[in-house]
Design a protein around this motif. Structure first.
Motif, PDB file in Angstrom:
ATOM      1  N   ALA A 214       0.832  -1.204   0.000  1.00  0.00           N
ATOM      2  CA  ALA A 214       0.000   0.000   0.000  1.00  0.00           C
ATOM      3  C   ALA A 214       0.865   1.251   0.000  1.00  0.00           C
ATOM      4  O   ALA A 214       0.563   2.237  -0.680  1.00  0.00           O
ATOM      5  CB  ALA A 214      -0.935  -0.014   1.208  1.00  0.00           C
ATOM      6  N   GLY A 215       1.968   1.231   0.754  1.00  0.00           N
ATOM      7  CA  GLY A 215       2.886   2.361   0.768  1.00  0.00           C
ATOM      8  C   GLY A 215       3.534   2.570  -0.590  1.00  0.00           C
ATOM      9  O   GLY A 215       3.692   3.706  -1.055  1.00  0.00           O
TER      10      GLY A 215
ATOM     11  N   LYS B  67       1.404   4.454  -3.247  1.00  0.00           N
ATOM     12  CA  LYS B  67       1.038   5.860  -3.042  1.00  0.00           C
ATOM     13  C   LYS B  67       1.494   6.749  -4.197  1.00  0.00           C
ATOM     14  O   LYS B  67       1.004   7.865  -4.361  1.00  0.00           O
ATOM     15  CB  LYS B  67       1.626   6.392  -1.728  1.00  0.00           C
ATOM     16  N   THR B  68       2.451   6.261  -4.997  1.00  0.00           N
ATOM     17  CA  THR B  68       2.904   7.042  -6.155  1.00  0.00           C
ATOM     18  C   THR B  68       1.955   6.865  -7.341  1.00  0.00           C
ATOM     19  O   THR B  68       2.096   7.553  -8.351  1.00  0.00           O
ATOM     20  CB  THR B  68       4.325   6.613  -6.573  1.00  0.00           C
TER      21      THR B  68
ATOM     22  N   ARG C 286      -5.134   1.047   4.887  1.00  0.00           N
ATOM     23  CA  ARG C 286      -3.934   1.598   4.248  1.00  0.00           C
ATOM     24  C   ARG C 286      -4.190   2.277   2.904  1.00  0.00           C
ATOM     25  O   ARG C 286      -3.334   3.013   2.414  1.00  0.00           O
ATOM     26  CB  ARG C 286      -2.897   0.486   4.019  1.00  0.00           C
ATOM     27  N   SER C 287      -5.348   2.030   2.306  1.00  0.00           N
ATOM     28  CA  SER C 287      -5.571   2.548   0.956  1.00  0.00           C
ATOM     29  C   SER C 287      -6.347   3.858   0.956  1.00  0.00           C
ATOM     30  O   SER C 287      -7.104   4.150   1.884  1.00  0.00           O
ATOM     31  CB  SER C 287      -6.323   1.514   0.107  1.00  0.00           C
ATOM     32  N   ARG C 288      -6.141   4.631  -0.107  1.00  0.00           N
ATOM     33  CA  ARG C 288      -6.879   5.872  -0.286  1.00  0.00           C
ATOM     34  C   ARG C 288      -8.177   5.585  -1.026  1.00  0.00           C
ATOM     35  O   ARG C 288      -8.273   4.631  -1.794  1.00  0.00           O
ATOM     36  CB  ARG C 288      -6.066   6.867  -1.131  1.00  0.00           C
TER      37      ARG C 288
ATOM     38  N   GLU D  53      -4.423   2.367  -7.414  1.00  0.00           N
ATOM     39  CA  GLU D  53      -4.094   1.769  -6.120  1.00  0.00           C
ATOM     40  C   GLU D  53      -5.185   0.785  -5.689  1.00  0.00           C
ATOM     41  O   GLU D  53      -4.893  -0.347  -5.289  1.00  0.00           O
ATOM     42  CB  GLU D  53      -3.937   2.862  -5.060  1.00  0.00           C
TER      43      GLU D  53
ATOM     44  N   PRO E 181      -5.162   7.046  -6.977  1.00  0.00           N
ATOM     45  CA  PRO E 181      -6.007   6.296  -6.045  1.00  0.00           C
ATOM     46  C   PRO E 181      -6.794   5.172  -6.722  1.00  0.00           C
ATOM     47  O   PRO E 181      -6.968   4.096  -6.152  1.00  0.00           O
ATOM     48  CB  PRO E 181      -6.949   7.374  -5.482  1.00  0.00           C
TER      49      PRO E 181
END
Length: 343
Positions: A72-73, A76-77, A117-119, A83, A80
């Motif tokens: 998840a980290g 982040k690039t 952890r996710s947006r 992701e 959303p």
């Protein structure tokens, strides 16, 4: 793909499991979904390598729920939306590993970690040129407008393609069908007395789709012109595609159009009606946006729009329930200016 038993799991690496998982996705999902999932698992492999876990040599027992957090980290690039898609693909991999009993997985923890952890992707309002679509629909009402050669089209096919393209465009606009759903329709799917069809839609769900009067008439006109070809096919009429190819490759055979052909129909007619500069701005899915918006504006009923559009989540339908600035201006002045005129 050879299924693996629990006893064989000791020799299974993470790489083996990923490969077998993607094979199952390939069999059960569309090619686009499979490719997206493949990309997601590539990213997951990169995360594993960063954690000193070589997928080719690491046994599947080393796969833990804790790997979700660094993934998840890492994501982040990405946007959303991407992701969310990639995390869902990796969650599917964990579910596969658990269902095949390759190792014990705490799926509840996997889901919690993904949720924490996710947006959440922001709500994106569907953008489509409604006025241009209405221009297209008005134009196709006159079949003589359509009956002009496109590219290297053979003259005998010009009129047949014109009737087909008109029926196809009206079907997209008045039913809300996705392009692949429209292309998969068979003559036997349509109940002409009730002006409806039973289809297998997204997620292999059965659904009922309604046809408008103008749409039904356009389809019947097209099939009437195609009657000789259908009769000479040697097949039952009910098994024949509703929309058929009319090109050199098809000849006199009745072959169904593909989603690529469906997209080309829209592309070619957009260029013909609106000009080449509009190509790409309107796609088959634009007609679905138009359909949902038309239902909402005509009824104001969000639940009705959801059911007719076959959205499994009403939040998807809510994206359409917005008013343009022009509509807000009109509503404002009708309330306040109209009130002052009454005095």
């Amino acid at each position: 793909m050879i299924p693996m038993t629990a006893n064989e799991s000791n020799s299974v690496t993470i790489s083996d499991a990923i490969r077998n998982y993607l094979d199952t996705v390939k069999l059960s999902r569309s090619i686009h979904t499979m490719l997206a999932y493949k990309n997601a698992l590539k990213v997951f492999v990169e995360v594993l390598v960063e954690k000193n876990l070589s997928p080719q040599s690491t046994p599947i027992e080393k796969l833990t729920e804790d790997l979700i957090s660094p993934l998840a980290g890492y994501l982040k690039t990405y946007s959303p939306t991407t992701e969310q898609l990639y995390l869902q693909a990796v969650k599917g991999f964990y579910e596969y590993v658990d269902s095949e009993r390759l190792t014990e997985i705490n799926l509840s923890r996997v889901r919690v970690l993904i949720r924490q952890r996710s947006r959440r992707p922001g709500i994106r309002l569907p953008q489509f040129p409604a006025e241009d679509i209405e221009r297209i629909l008005e134009y196709v009402n006159n079949i003589e407008n359509m009956a002009v050669p496109i590219g290297d089209e053979e003259l005998p096919n010009v009129r047949l393609r014109a009737y087909r393209d008109r029926a196809f465009l009206l079907t997209l606009a008045d039913t809300g069908l996705r392009v692949h759903e429209a292309c998969n329709l068979r003559r036997g799917d349509v109940d002409w007395n009730e002006s409806r069809a039973v289809i297998i839609g997204k997620g292999d769900k059965q659904a009922v789709v309604r046809f408008s009067t103008r749409c039904t008439k356009a389809i019947k006109d097209y099939l009437s012109l195609r009657a000789q070809l259908d009769g000479g096919s040697g097949k039952q009429l009910a098994s024949l595609p509703l929309f058929a190819r009319h090109d050199k490759g098809a000849g006199k055979k009745i072959k169904p159009i593909t989603p690529t052909t469906g997209r080309n129909i829209v592309k070619e007619r957009v260029a013909q009606i609106l000009g080449k500069e509009s190509v790409g701005k309107i796609t088959p899915h634009s007609f679905r946006h138009y359909f949902v918006t038309t239902v909402l504006r005509g009824s104001g009923n969000l639940k009705l729009a959801q059911e007719l559009a076959r959205h499994s989540n009403i939040q998807v339908t809510q994206r359409y329930a917005h008013l343009s600035d022009d509509e807000l201006d009109k509503g404002y002045y009708e309330i306040f200016e109209g009130k002052s005129k009454q005095k």
